[in-house]
Write an enzyme that holds these catalytic residues in place. Structure first.
Site, PDB file in Angstrom:
ATOM      1  N   GLU A 129       0.819  -1.214   0.000  1.00 33.41           N
ATOM      2  CA  GLU A 129       0.000   0.000   0.000  1.00 33.41           C
ATOM      3  C   GLU A 129       0.853   1.265   0.000  1.00 33.41           C
ATOM      4  OE1 GLU A 129      -3.445  -2.000   2.890  1.00 33.41           O
ATOM      5  OE2 GLU A 129      -2.059  -0.505   3.684  1.00 33.41           O
ATOM      6  N   ARG A 159       3.002   7.783  -0.297  1.00 32.96           N
ATOM      7  CA  ARG A 159       4.015   8.823  -0.416  1.00 32.96           C
ATOM      8  C   ARG A 159       5.118   8.485  -1.430  1.00 32.96           C
ATOM      9  NH1 ARG A 159       5.087  12.036   4.158  1.00 32.96           N
ATOM     10  NH2 ARG A 159       4.211  10.356   5.405  1.00 32.96           N
ATOM     11  N   ARG A 163       1.693  20.079   6.195  1.00 25.45           N
ATOM     12  CA  ARG A 163       2.719  19.215   6.782  1.00 25.45           C
ATOM     13  C   ARG A 163       3.694  19.962   7.707  1.00 25.45           C
ATOM     14  NH1 ARG A 163       5.998  16.310   4.730  1.00 25.45           N
ATOM     15  NH2 ARG A 163       5.545  14.502   6.023  1.00 25.45           N
ATOM     16  N   TYR A 204       3.441  18.551  11.438  1.00 25.37           N
ATOM     17  CA  TYR A 204       4.501  17.595  11.819  1.00 25.37           C
ATOM     18  C   TYR A 204       5.873  18.246  11.891  1.00 25.37           C
ATOM     19  CZ  TYR A 204       0.861  14.922   9.341  1.00 25.37           C
ATOM     20  OH  TYR A 204      -0.322  14.447   8.868  1.00 25.37           O
ATOM     21  N   CYS A 212      -3.680  33.487   9.728  1.00 26.51           N
ATOM     22  CA  CYS A 212      -3.496  34.158  11.014  1.00 26.51           C
ATOM     23  C   CYS A 212      -3.170  33.190  12.137  1.00 26.51           C
ATOM     24  CB  CYS A 212      -4.752  34.962  11.325  1.00 26.51           C
ATOM     25  SG  CYS A 212      -5.035  36.154  10.028  1.00 26.51           S
ATOM     26  N   GLU A 213      -2.070  32.501  12.001  1.00 20.22           N
ATOM     27  CA  GLU A 213      -1.572  31.610  13.046  1.00 20.22           C
ATOM     28  C   GLU A 213      -0.058  31.590  12.957  1.00 20.22           C
ATOM     29  OE1 GLU A 213      -3.087  27.862  13.951  1.00 20.22           O
ATOM     30  OE2 GLU A 213      -5.051  28.202  13.043  1.00 20.22           O
ATOM     31  N   TYR A 244       0.145  14.082   0.440  1.00 23.56           N
ATOM     32  CA  TYR A 244      -0.377  14.714   1.662  1.00 23.56           C
ATOM     33  C   TYR A 244      -0.255  16.238   1.600  1.00 23.56           C
ATOM     34  CZ  TYR A 244       0.094   9.845   3.013  1.00 23.56           C
ATOM     35  OH  TYR A 244       0.012   8.477   3.040  1.00 23.56           O
TER      36      TYR A 244
HETATM   37  N1  LLP Z   1      -1.761   1.991   4.361  1.00 22.61           N
HETATM   38  C1  LLP Z   1      -2.386   2.459   5.461  1.00 22.61           C
HETATM   39  C2  LLP Z   1      -3.282   1.586   6.201  1.00 22.61           C
HETATM   40  C3  LLP Z   1      -2.146   3.786   5.869  1.00 22.61           C
HETATM   41  O1  LLP Z   1      -2.744   4.244   6.961  1.00 22.61           O
HETATM   42  C4  LLP Z   1      -1.274   4.609   5.120  1.00 22.61           C
HETATM   43  C5  LLP Z   1      -1.021   5.989   5.519  1.00 22.61           C
HETATM   44  C6  LLP Z   1      -0.679   4.070   3.972  1.00 22.61           C
HETATM   45  C7  LLP Z   1      -0.927   2.757   3.627  1.00 22.61           C
HETATM   46  C8  LLP Z   1       0.260   4.864   3.102  1.00 22.61           C
HETATM   47  O2  LLP Z   1       1.418   5.228   3.759  1.00 22.61           O
HETATM   48  P1  LLP Z   1       2.625   5.897   2.958  1.00 22.61           P
HETATM   49  O3  LLP Z   1       3.165   4.872   1.992  1.00 22.61           O
HETATM   50  O4  LLP Z   1       2.093   7.084   2.262  1.00 22.61           O
HETATM   51  O5  LLP Z   1       3.588   6.246   4.015  1.00 22.61           O
HETATM   52  N2  LLP Z   1      -0.357  12.956   6.532  1.00 22.61           N
HETATM   53  C9  LLP Z   1       0.880  12.319   6.929  1.00 22.61           C
HETATM   54  C10 LLP Z   1       0.919  10.862   6.537  1.00 22.61           C
HETATM   55  C11 LLP Z   1      -0.220  10.029   7.091  1.00 22.61           C
HETATM   56  C12 LLP Z   1      -0.194   8.609   6.627  1.00 22.61           C
HETATM   57  C13 LLP Z   1      -1.445   7.900   6.980  1.00 22.61           C
HETATM   58  N3  LLP Z   1      -1.518   6.523   6.562  1.00 22.61           N
HETATM   59  C14 LLP Z   1       2.049  13.094   6.345  1.00 22.61           C
HETATM   60  O6  LLP Z   1       1.829  14.074   5.645  1.00 22.61           O
HETATM   61  O7  LLP Z   1       3.191  12.749   6.605  1.00 22.61           O
END
Ligand code: LLP
Length: 428
Positions: A281, A284, A320, A324, A350-351, A379
């Site tokens: 899955e 990013r 982001r 984070y 305004c933050e 994201y």
């Molecule tokens: N599978 C599941 C069950 C997930 O919850 C996620 C991401 C992914 C796959 C994909 O993960 P990736 O390969 O993208 O790392 N908004 C945050 C990231 C939140 C990720 C949530 N879940 C950011 O901008 O860093």
């Protein structure tokens, strides 16, 4: 007092005049800013790298829709044969509309509603990644009502530290995701009581932006040991979903992402002998570095202690950094030979948290200068809001010198559509 502008040596910062063969200055002049621009070639290249690394395995890439859910991006994934990892009915609808086949769609998340479970069953998705016993029962109930058979994997919480930001870690026992191996063992022992759920898969996802193979290895070894135990106990495992989480380079010369081939090697080793279907899955990894957020300098403000570069993009466009403390490289689009200056790079919201970077060195900027905030394909737009009543930015796909608008800039009318004054009062 702000230190006077030092006319020091030019910065080592590489400008980014073009992307995927498209001149970014001309693009911004035509479409305005803030503007998200994604390189189709870069996305295809990432897909190709991952597919090559997995060659010979029965592996399906289920793109994590949440990373970038624009329909054009999803169509690109569909065209490359990818499936989807979804977490809501909205993402299901987007994935299906983009032409992703339902038998390549997996559904994760701790709060699936009965309606969402029903919609996924009606669509005929491949699997539910089940996160709690209550959810397992809900799927059984909804499937029974529809006289359907749901296929399910249990999401294992392996209690592994992903060594990433706390807000995007998901594999520790204290996190809301998945269930312990001890609980999963009980589910399998009682799985024959389920009439409408075929429980025959395992799933694990320990977090995001992971730059080290160790946590992946640890988590997969725990899952592999459990898979072997289940097989011995007479519970065949048809699929193992290894989740996403592969990190990317947000900061040149600083972040060292894991190579796809090395990641695949960890999977091969941990799951050696597994004869079922592998699911991945990635979100990013496929799209982050394929995106830039183009933004113009509105003005330079000399504060008493800091020098601020005020952009026309803000935390509502890209959350982001404020959520984070994430680093994104920020570079000028025009090549500048000018001297360096140090800025706090902020948006108009305004933050105080509306800060993209602190004490960042850039070639000296002037109002109107175009900058590229890099690594924003994942994201970024998918987490944008209209906070401060700022319309959603436009998005554009680039491909070998051409561009296509894939989301037009939201109008003020569109932003308030659906709102109304309180006239039709009622009692429930
Ligand atoms: N599978 C599941 C069950 C997930 O919850 C996620 C991401 C992914 C796959 C994909 O993960 P990736 O390969 O993208 O790392 N908004 C945050 C990231 C939140 C990720 C949530 N879940 C950011 O901008 O860093």
């Amino acid at each position: 007092m702000t230190t006077p502008l030092k006319h020091g040596p030019p910065t080592a910062i590489e400008p980014q005049p073009s992307f995927d063969g498209v001149d970014l200055q001309a693009l911004a002049a035509r479409l305005g800013t803030p503007l998200y621009a994604y390189s189709a070639s870069a996305i295809r290249q990432r897909i190709g790298e991952l597919q090559a690394a997995l060659a010979g395995l029965d592996a399906t890439l289920c793109y994590a829709v949440k990373a970038n859910s624009n329909r054009a991006i999803l169509a690109l994934m569909a065209a490359a044969g990818l499936g989807a990892d979804i977490v809501s009915a909205g993402e299901l609808q987007r994935a299906l509309a983009a032409g992703i086949p339902p038998d390549r769609i997996v559904f994760s998340g701790v709060g699936k509603t009965d309606e969402e479970i029903g919609a996924a069953l009606a669509a005929g998705i491949a699997r539910f990644n089940v996160e709690s016993l209550d959810e397992l029962h809900a799927i059984e109930r909804v499937a029974q009502a529809r006289q359907a058979m749901a296929r399910a994997a249990v999401r294992i919480n392996p209690d592994v530290d992903a060594l990433t930001h706390a807000k995007i870690s998901t594999g520790r026992a204290e996190n809301k995701f998945g269930v312990s191996i001890a609980e999963a063992r009980r589910w399998f022992a009682e799985r024959r009581q389920l009439q409408h759920v075929q429980l025959d898969g395992l799933h694990v996802h320990i977090g995001s932006q992971i730059l080290d193979l160790t946590p992946f290895r640890l988590a997969l070894h725990r899952v592999a040991a459990f898979w072997r135990e289940l097989e011995q106990a007479g519970h065949p495992v048809a699929s193992i979903d290894v989740g996403g989480g592969l990190g990317v380079r947000y900061r040149a010369g600083h972040d060292t992402p894991v190579a796809a081939a090395d990641y695949a090697q960890v999977i091969r080793e941990a799951l050696a002998g597994f004869g079922g279907r592998l699911l991945l899955e990635p979100g990013r990894y496929l799209v982050a570095e394929a995106g830039v957020l183009l933004t113009r300098v509105l003005r330079i403000k000399e504060g008493t202690e800091r020098r601020f570069l005020v952009l026309d993009a803000a935390m509502n466009d890209l959350q982001r950094p404020s959520l984070y403390d994430a680093w994104h490289d920020i570079v000028p689009v025009a090549s500048t030979e000018g001297p360096a200056a140090t800025y706090d790079i902020v948006g108009p919201v305004c933050e105080t948290g509306d800060t993209f970077a602190r004490a960042r060195v850039l070639p000296e900027c002037r109002p109107g200068d175009l900058l590229a905030i890099q690594g924003t394909g994942a994201y970024g737009a998918s987490m944008a809001s209209t906070y401060n009543s700022r319309p959603l930015a436009a998005e554009v796909l680039l491909d070998h010198g051409r561009y296509a608008v894939i989301r037009r800039r939201q109008t003020l009318e569109e932003m308030v559509a659906g709102e109304q004054s309180a006239q039709d009062w009622a009692t429930p």
